[in-house]
Design an enzyme around this catalytic site. Sequence first.
Site: not given
Length: 407
Positions: A83, A148, A178, A377
């Site tokens: 993001h 991840c 997620e 991020s």
Amino acid sequence: MKTFNIPDFYRSRIITPIKEFRRKNDKLKRDYAPTLLDFGPVQFLIARHFGFCYGVENAIDIAYKAISENPDKRIFLLSEMIHNPDVNRDLVDRGVRFIMDTKGNQLIAWEELTTEDIVIVPAFGTTVENQNKLSELGINSYVYDTTCPFVEKVWNRAAQIGEKKYSIIVHGKPNHEETRATFSHSKENAPTIVIENMKQAEILAGYMTGSLPANQFFQDFEGQYSDGFNPAEDLQRIGVVNQTTMLASDTQGISDFLKNVMIRHYKLRPEQVEDHFANTRDTLCYATNDNQDATYALLTHEADLVIVAGGYNSSNTSHLVELCEQKFPTYFIESVNKILDKQLIRHFNLHTKEETVTEGYIPDKKPVRIMLTCGASCPDAVVEGILLRLLSFFDEAKPIEEIMLAF
């Protein structure tokens, strides 16, 4: 820890050396005090931990490798890799196309893909359904899978407690990529429900104790439970996992609350607790923990304002904003372009979900003290750009070269 090949334009000649200096002098991460950069008329307090985490660097490394290794092939991302608008924009500029948006809406039909295409799985992971779809199309989704490792850790933990006949409670935002991925994987092993906050946990407790009618459950949690979920049976044994970027204190509070509901309802002695409540370890990622702890430490100091940088749809960044705005005027911006001038700043309001322009955000005083941090991020280069832009408003400020001598 593994090192990654990150494009230089994401690095910073100011922020990156400061972070490396702090890392070398605090290898055990015991010092959460911010870094003070004193330019005279303006001072910056920079959080101890922020910016690209292991999972993000891993994702960027894999994505750019996919581009370099496949110059003659079409390359797709299932959705935004992370993001951050700068990272996603650069990937698009290099020819990468998104199959879905962040909400899971289809942008490119599956039928348009061929076995020759490259598909990158984003850092949030993806659903079992999407993996199966790619497999049906003859595309191996594991070649360039940027999921991840800490997200996969949650999936593994959910599978472990599911095998022990616990139902899974996922603390997360139901529409976040997620959480959708975690829900999809979890329901393969156990009845699963997503709850977003303590309010929903309190409602769920009513079904755990039988104080709310079971048929109302399906309205209260519409779209948040797995097929066949039976609240009368599936809430007798539970375990809590989470979206890795949620506030640690919120997840712990929800877990403790549901555990105590079980203890009171079943009149459990300490040795009986695990008969109804799984002993799950915290599944927040290390970077989320570090960034949140660093923000708490940052907020023990005084400042005139806080700038938080990151993507507006970034969950971990939003939580940092929530913490900061409790104490100081806080401005959530995507990039330096949102700083219009010394008087005007365009920033995102978490509550209205809209950008707004604030006038007079920098107070007329000396020195002005500004706190800086960003989400996991956000590239160091973005934070550098913000710092330099703010610094340019102070004519008598010390040169950056003088300040950097300490690092």
